[in-house]
Scaffold this active site. Structure first.
Site, PDB file in Angstrom:
ATOM      1  CE  LYS A 246      -4.144  -1.692   0.199  1.00  0.00           C
ATOM      2  NZ  LYS A 246      -5.205  -1.600  -0.611  1.00  0.00           N
TER       3      LYS A 246
ATOM      4  CD  GLU B 161     -10.056   3.796   0.505  1.00  0.00           C
ATOM      5  OE1 GLU B 161      -9.705   4.891   0.597  1.00  0.00           O
ATOM      6  OE2 GLU B 161      -9.154   2.960   0.188  1.00  0.00           O
TER       7      GLU B 161
ATOM      8  CB  SER C 126      -0.279  -8.190  -1.255  1.00  0.00           C
ATOM      9  OG  SER C 126      -0.967  -8.998  -0.517  1.00  0.00           O
TER      10      SER C 126
END
Ligand SMILES: O=C(O)c1ccccc1NCC(=O)[C@H](O)[C@H](O)COP(=O)(O)O
Length: 602
Positions: A295, A317, A584
């Site tokens: 991210k 969010e 990830s």
């Protein structure tokens, strides 16, 4: 050049004949031209992406309009009844308000319209529009309204349209009866009308405020209320500029290296390779990024962009909390104000990340609406953005939302695939045979896949969340079970019921618990370039144990879906093949879930 709308289409051949029009209209109001939403959807599929789909309504309910917008989908709606301003404000796509013009008093009324466009028409006869009658165009001579909002209708045809345009200079002309023969649309008349209106050109007019942009095939676009359109356009221009600016790219890569710790290894997983008995397994280690997941690659890029736009407040969010933590981290680094919306359910599941965000100085807003998960958090973040749009950037965490977000997030995450390509060429001297990544909204996957999309020899597989099983009502398998619809500003595949209401998604993994999928994924699924498979909660949990014990790497629950799918893929692959898995994120944030679900583990 004046745009052209052909209204009241009911048959396939007429939609095709209107292929160079700028807009086509479907009448959902009482009329001999009335079509059902389902029929309009079928017809709409035949038109190019650049053509506006406009739905015509007379005093319909919000629910009916909303269903048509989402199902067809419509890019605009046109009101011919007595629709109140509150309704106009609620509509998520641009609105055209029709006015019957008899006298100069009627022309005065145009100035009070809050709609994006006003359509001037002769009074209806049998129905509220489409009468085929002309009104006195000279009444428009002193119209105060900005002509970029004016749409001229009423009795236009191939013989009078040029004169009408010269006299009234409208943004768009709209025709229905004038391209009909015996009450049915006529292909030749449609084409003649377009030629006449455009001065012998069959080109569609390219204009930013009306042409849909940012589409991947049928998916994507900018389905946002007018209050956000300015911010979305500003962002689009800023990103276009930044992405071609060497200084911006240099700064972005500086932070990726010095702060995130890139490049991340492509680790050969020797024990997994041996245990699975098939291809060589490599792991792309996004889990090693500062903050624990992919991210942050996107958070840095967008935070730099926000500063470039002069915005020092960030709203985001988060689902699993990884994007929230990444955003809070970067906001601390760049001294930006940060508010993060997070579903109450996710707050319970991800206590550690909630505390991390707070420690980093962010305000975490609990979202109690809906299922209290990622979808609801995006809703609230969007609402917050609408009211704070002047000084706030919405730092969306996945390849979702209105254009340019899906493209921009993909570009910032493409560092994953670019590094992987370089690394596998160095290690193996060739490209992998298959790559697997998990998909919720789809940012790590699109970042990994994008640099390989043109490499036909590389199979690309996305692993979505099957939750309790795709045949239950507790899953988040959007591509396996979803259908086309608009969510959070873009056309995508979503989980919805027959009435077009978005359904609750379920996954044990908060990061995959989303009822939509990024538009580029929907496109890649449709054209078959990427295959998407669904992995259950139990399969993902089993993979957490397997990878922890075989490789000493505890994966995030999201990544565990990719690992489980990779294991299935490996069954039909051979020892001379190469399989890459995108890990990830790391599993620290999921420890409470692991402790609960894997209790008694020996
Ligand atoms: O077309 C209809 O039957 C209709 C019924 C109820 C409301 C609006 C309707 N049509 C809207 C249009 O087709 C156009 O906006 C315009 O009125 C076209 O008029 P014309 O070219 O005179 O048929």
């Amino acid at each position: 050049m004046t745009r052209v709308k052909i209204c009241g289409l009911m048959e396939e051949q007429h939609v095709k004949a209107a292929s160079s029009a700028d807009a086509i209209g479907f009448v959902f109001a009482p009329s001999r031209r009335r079509v059902s939403i389902e029929r309009a959807q079928e017809l709409s599929r035949l038109a190019d992406n650049g053509v506006q789909r406009i739905g015509v309504f007379v005093n319909a309910s919000y629910e009916e309009i909303d269903k048509a917008v989402k199902t067809v989908p419509l890019t605009m709606v046109q009101f011919h009844g007595d629709e109140p301003d509150e309704l106009i404000r609620r509509i998520e796509v641009p609105v055209i308000q029709a006015f019957s013009i008899r006298t100069s008093d009627d022309v005065e009324k145009l100035n009070n319209s809050i709609a994006d466009y006003v359509l001037v028409d002769a009074p209806g006869t049998d129905y509220r529009g489409g009468s085929g009658h002309v009104f006195d165009w000279s009444l428009l001579e002193n119209v105060e309204l900005d002509h970029s909002r004016l749409i001229l209708a009423g009795g236009l045809n191939q013989d009078n349209v040029q004169a009408a345009i010269s006299q009234t200079n409208p943004f768009m002309v709209d025709v229905s009866s004038g391209v009909e023969t015996d009450g049915r649309k006529d292909e030749v008349k449609i084409q003649q009308f377009i030629l006449q209106a455009k001065g012998d050109s069959m080109e569609r007019t390219q204009e930013k405020t009306i042409d849909p942009v940012g589409f991947f095939g049928r998916y994507g676009g900018q389905f946002v209320p007018e209050t956000l359109m300015k911010a979305v356009k500003e962002l689009e221009a800023a990103y276009e500029d930044a992405k071609n600016d060497d200084e911006f790219q240099k700064e972005y890569h500086h932070y990726l290296k010095e702060y995130v710790g890139r490049e991340q290894p492509l680790t050969f997983a020797a024990r997994m390779t041996e245990a699975w008995g098939g291809p060589k397994i490599y792991l792309k280690r996004e889990d090693l990024n500062h903050t624990g997941a992919h991210k942050v690659n996107n958070a840095i890029g967008q935070a730099l962009l926000a500063q470039r736009m002069g915005k020092r407040k960030i709203v985001a969010e988060t689902g699993a909390g990884q994007h929230g933590v990444a955003t809070a981290t970067i906001c601390a680094l760049f001294d930006l104000d940060c508010v993060v919306f997070m579903g109450e359910e996710d707050i319970k599941r991800q206590q550690l990340n909630v505390f991390r965000m707070k420690l980093l100085g962010a305000r975490v807003e609990s979202v109690t609406k809906g299922s209290g998960t990622l979808k609801d958090a995006v809703n609230e973040a969007l609402r917050y953005w609408v009211t704070n749009v002047e000084d706030t950037h919405y730092l969306i965490g996945s390849a979702l939302g209105p254009h340019p977000f899906p493209t921009m997030v993909r570009d910032f995450q493409s560092v994953i695939g670019k590094e992987t390509k370089q690394q596998i060429l160095e290690k193996e001297g060739r490209l992998p045979d298959a790559i697997v990544a998990c998909v919720g909204g789809g940012s790590n996957a699109i970042g990994m896949f994008h640099p390989f999309v043109e490499d036909a020899s590389v199979r690309l597989i996305g692993a979505e969340a099957a939750g309790a099983g795709v045949d239950t009502d507790r899953h988040a398998a959007t591509l396996t079970k979803g259908s086309e619809g608009v969510l959070h500003g873009a056309m995508m595949k979503i989980l919805q019921d027959d009435a077009g209401q978005v359904q609750e998604a379920h996954s044990i993994s908060a990061g995959l618990d989303y009822p939509g999928i990024g538009p580029e994924h929907a496109y890649l699924a449709d054209n078959g370039r990427v295959t998407y498979e669904a992995i259950t909660d139990d399969e993902a949990l089993a993979s957490v144990i397997e990878m922890s014990r075989l490789e000493g790497i505890i994966p995030a629950l999201e990544s565990a879906h990719a690992i489980a799918e990779a294991k299935k893929q490996a069954q039909s692959m051979t020892a001379d093949e190469i399989l890459v898995i995108c890990v990830s994120g790391r599993g620290d944030k999921d420890m409470a879930t692991y402790a609960e679900k894997l209790e008694g583990l020996s």
